[in-house]
Design an enzyme around this catalytic site. Structure first.
Site, short mmCIF file in Angstrom:
data_model
loop_
_atom_site.label_atom_id
_atom_site.label_comp_id
_atom_site.label_asym_id
_atom_site.label_seq_id
_atom_site.Cartn_x
_atom_site.Cartn_y
_atom_site.Cartn_z
N ASP A 111 1.02 -0.97 0.09
CA ASP A 111 -0.14 -0.05 0.05
C ASP A 111 0.90 1.10 0.00
OD1 ASP A 111 -1.91 -2.11 0.26
OD2 ASP A 111 -2.94 -1.03 1.99
N LYS A 132 -6.96 3.40 -2.80
CA LYS A 132 -7.30 3.24 -1.33
C LYS A 132 -7.62 4.64 -0.89
CE LYS A 132 -5.09 1.88 3.01
NZ LYS A 132 -4.02 1.27 3.61
N LYS A 177 -10.07 0.14 -2.10
CA LYS A 177 -10.03 -0.22 -0.56
C LYS A 177 -10.46 1.04 0.24
CE LYS A 177 -6.80 -1.41 2.88
NZ LYS A 177 -5.13 -2.05 3.37
#
Length: 223
Positions: A91, A153, A182
């Site tokens: 991430d 995300k 996400k």
């Protein structure tokens, strides 16, 4: 939606700066016991965690975290090092100064370089929605789509706010068909988790869902 389905979409997360190995180990044990998508932990624990779970759980970590303004070369090295140590998913945090300068080409180039370093490993791109205008978020949906990243995300969980229903709905409307979403930061109930999923999120970054499930009286076999 059954609890086990929600749990299967959770990146069970602990990224606090003071997390001990015992804290991390509990996250890993719970993630394996409740069959979450992954455990998301600091890069400094990746090797030890990967050895501990021995292939029974995907290990996720963060790079350029939480501010995103380290250089691209630094982020690429962080990514390579994390994967070498056993990370399955990365991430990354974008450089928000590039957003504010309108330099979306630089953001796309950086994501492309990090995706190349990831190879077949999953890359999620944190855009920190609480710091963006609606127009900036729409633009970034296009950037992430073109970059080849696997996920966009919402949040680090370390800024002024986390995921919102409105932002996830907007991302679902504007991101490409091959990019997943996400939602992360502030997801504090099963109802919220289910709503985020219904809006288009296929991953949830949270530490609270398992805590809720552990304290509920759930019939055996329902998760």
């Amino acid at each position: 939606m059954e609890i086990k389905e929600i749990l299967s979409k959770v990146d069970h997360t602990l990224l606090t700066t003071t997390a001990s190995w015992e804290d991390i180990k509990l996250i890993l044990d719970d993630a394996m016991a409740y069959h979450t998508a992954s455990a998301c932990i600091p890069a400094s624990y990746v090797k030890k965690a990967a050895d501990y779970v021995s292939g029974k759980l995907a290990i996720c970590t963060v790079i350029g975290f939480p501010n995103g303004y380290s250089t691209t070369a630094t982020k690429v090295f962080e990514c390579q090092d994390a994967i070498k140590n056993g990370a399955d998913e990365i991430d990354m945090v974008i450089n928000l100064t590039d957003v504010k300068n309108g330099d979306y080409a630089a953001i796309e180039d950086e994501i492309r370089q990090i995706k190349a370093a990831c190879g077949s490993h999953i890359l999620k791109v944190i855009v920190e929605t609480c710091q963006l205008t609606k127009e900036e978020l729409i633009e970034l949906c296009g950037v992430v789509t073109r970059s080849g990243a696997d996920f966009i995300k919402t949040s680090t969980g370390f800024s002024t706010a986390g995921a919102t229903f409105e932002d996830v709905a907007l991302m679902a409307e504007h991101v490409g068909k091959d990019v997943q979403i996400k939602a992360a930061g502030g997801i504090s109930s099963l109802e919220d988790a289910e709503k985020f999923i219904s809006l288009g999120a296929s991953r949830l970054g949270t530490s609270r869902i398992i805590k809720i499930v552990k304290h509920q009286k759930v019939e055996e076999g329902s998760y």
